[in-house]
Structure formats: structure tokens, C-alpha cells
Motif scaffolding. Structure first.
Motif, PDB file in Angstrom:
ATOM      1  N   ARG A 189       0.835  -1.213   0.000  1.00  0.00           N
ATOM      2  CA  ARG A 189       0.000   0.000   0.000  1.00  0.00           C
ATOM      3  C   ARG A 189       0.865   1.256   0.000  1.00  0.00           C
ATOM      4  O   ARG A 189       0.590   2.215  -0.712  1.00  0.00           O
ATOM      5  CB  ARG A 189      -0.943   0.013   1.198  1.00  0.00           C
ATOM      6  N   THR A 190       1.909   1.236   0.801  1.00  0.00           N
ATOM      7  CA  THR A 190       2.823   2.376   0.857  1.00  0.00           C
ATOM      8  C   THR A 190       3.463   2.611  -0.509  1.00  0.00           C
ATOM      9  O   THR A 190       3.501   3.738  -1.009  1.00  0.00           O
ATOM     10  CB  THR A 190       3.909   2.141   1.923  1.00  0.00           C
ATOM     11  N   PRO A 200       4.354   8.673  -4.827  1.00  0.00           N
ATOM     12  CA  PRO A 200       4.481   9.247  -6.166  1.00  0.00           C
ATOM     13  C   PRO A 200       5.813   8.928  -6.848  1.00  0.00           C
ATOM     14  O   PRO A 200       5.901   8.965  -8.074  1.00  0.00           O
ATOM     15  CB  PRO A 200       4.308  10.749  -5.957  1.00  0.00           C
ATOM     16  N   ARG A 201       6.838   8.572  -6.093  1.00  0.00           N
ATOM     17  CA  ARG A 201       8.128   8.226  -6.713  1.00  0.00           C
ATOM     18  C   ARG A 201       8.039   6.953  -7.542  1.00  0.00           C
ATOM     19  O   ARG A 201       8.874   6.713  -8.404  1.00  0.00           O
ATOM     20  CB  ARG A 201       9.210   8.054  -5.645  1.00  0.00           C
ATOM     21  N   PHE A 202       7.009   6.145  -7.294  1.00  0.00           N
ATOM     22  CA  PHE A 202       6.873   4.879  -8.016  1.00  0.00           C
ATOM     23  C   PHE A 202       5.722   4.901  -9.014  1.00  0.00           C
ATOM     24  O   PHE A 202       5.278   3.868  -9.484  1.00  0.00           O
ATOM     25  CB  PHE A 202       6.682   3.730  -7.019  1.00  0.00           C
ATOM     26  N   GLU A 203       5.262   6.082  -9.355  1.00  0.00           N
ATOM     27  CA  GLU A 203       4.183   6.217 -10.336  1.00  0.00           C
ATOM     28  C   GLU A 203       4.647   5.690 -11.696  1.00  0.00           C
ATOM     29  O   GLU A 203       5.767   5.947 -12.121  1.00  0.00           O
ATOM     30  CB  GLU A 203       3.823   7.703 -10.461  1.00  0.00           C
ATOM     31  N   LEU A 204       3.781   4.922 -12.339  1.00  0.00           N
ATOM     32  CA  LEU A 204       4.117   4.398 -13.663  1.00  0.00           C
ATOM     33  C   LEU A 204       3.937   5.484 -14.715  1.00  0.00           C
ATOM     34  O   LEU A 204       2.935   6.175 -14.748  1.00  0.00           O
ATOM     35  CB  LEU A 204       3.226   3.205 -14.014  1.00  0.00           C
ATOM     36  N   ARG A 205       4.943   5.611 -15.555  1.00  0.00           N
ATOM     37  CA  ARG A 205       4.918   6.541 -16.671  1.00  0.00           C
ATOM     38  C   ARG A 205       5.442   5.800 -17.888  1.00  0.00           C
ATOM     39  O   ARG A 205       5.976   4.703 -17.774  1.00  0.00           O
ATOM     40  CB  ARG A 205       5.806   7.749 -16.357  1.00  0.00           C
TER      41      ARG A 205
END
Length: 114
Positions: A52-53, A58-63
Motif C-alpha cells: 500500500r505504501t 508518487p516516486r513509483f508512479e508508472l509513466r
């Protein structure tokens, strides 16, 4: 410090019973290193709270630049774009393919896939 467990994704024991491999790894550590030929290090989070963390960080947001890209000739690269897009276009494409991935459709294909 505890050693991070590894799961060899091509190991026949893992392929035949991935649940046992992941259960053992989860009991040892909240993260596991996934190993497979041809890819760099991949990691999996094995417990609910850390997952969940991770999913809300946001550092692990998929782009689009998040995806591993195989070595593909330039002429074929436009076909790799597929779902590597954001916003309404992603939603439109997802709605188009979603019916092919229902539980019922997967069950219908089980025999052929096995």
C-alpha cells in the motif's frame, strides 16, 4: 540484517507452485528479488502494508518511461506503444480489451493454455 530472498522465475518448482515460493519469501522479508534471464533486477513487495505504501508513493508512479523496452527495430517501435499512455486514451484502450480478460474468458481458455 536479513538477506533478501530471491525467486528464480524460470525455476520449474516456482513455475509449478508459485504460491509456495512467494509464501516462503514473504515469511522472510517484505521484499523479494525476482530473477529471470535477460532482465535486470526486479523486485516484488510481499506484504500488504508495504505494498500500500509503495502504490501510493508518487516516486513509483508508472509513466511511459517506466517500462522495460526490448531491443526492437525502429520500424516496429510504434506497435510497442500500446498501453504505455496516460489519461483518456489509456482508459479507451483498456475498455476495448477488458472483455478478453474476464475470469470467465480465462477459465474458457484454461485447457488450451495448460
Amino acid at each position: 540484517m536479513a538477506e533478501v530472498p530471491e525467486i528464480e522465475l524460470t525455476d520449474p518448482a516456482v513455475l509449478s507452485d508459485p504460491f509456495t515460493a512467494y509464501r516462503r519469501a514473504r515469511e522472510r522479508s517484505p521484499v523479494v528479488r525476482l530473477v529471470t534471464p535477460g532482465f535486470g533486477a526486479m523486485w516484488a513487495v510481499t506484504r500488504h502494508a508495504p505494498a500500500r505504501t509503495l502504490l501510493t508513493d508518487p516516486r513509483f508512479e508508472l509513466r511511459a518511461e517506466s517500462y522495460l523496452r526490448p531491443s526492437v527495430p525502429e520500424a516496429y517501435r510504434p506497435y510497442l506503444r500500446t498501453m504505455e499512455i496516460d489519461g483518456p486514451e489509456h482508459g479507451r484502450l483498456r475498455r476495448l480489451v477488458a472483455p478478453a480478460f474476464t475470469a470467465r474468458r480465462a477459465a474458457d481458455r484454461r485447457t488450451r493454455i495448460q
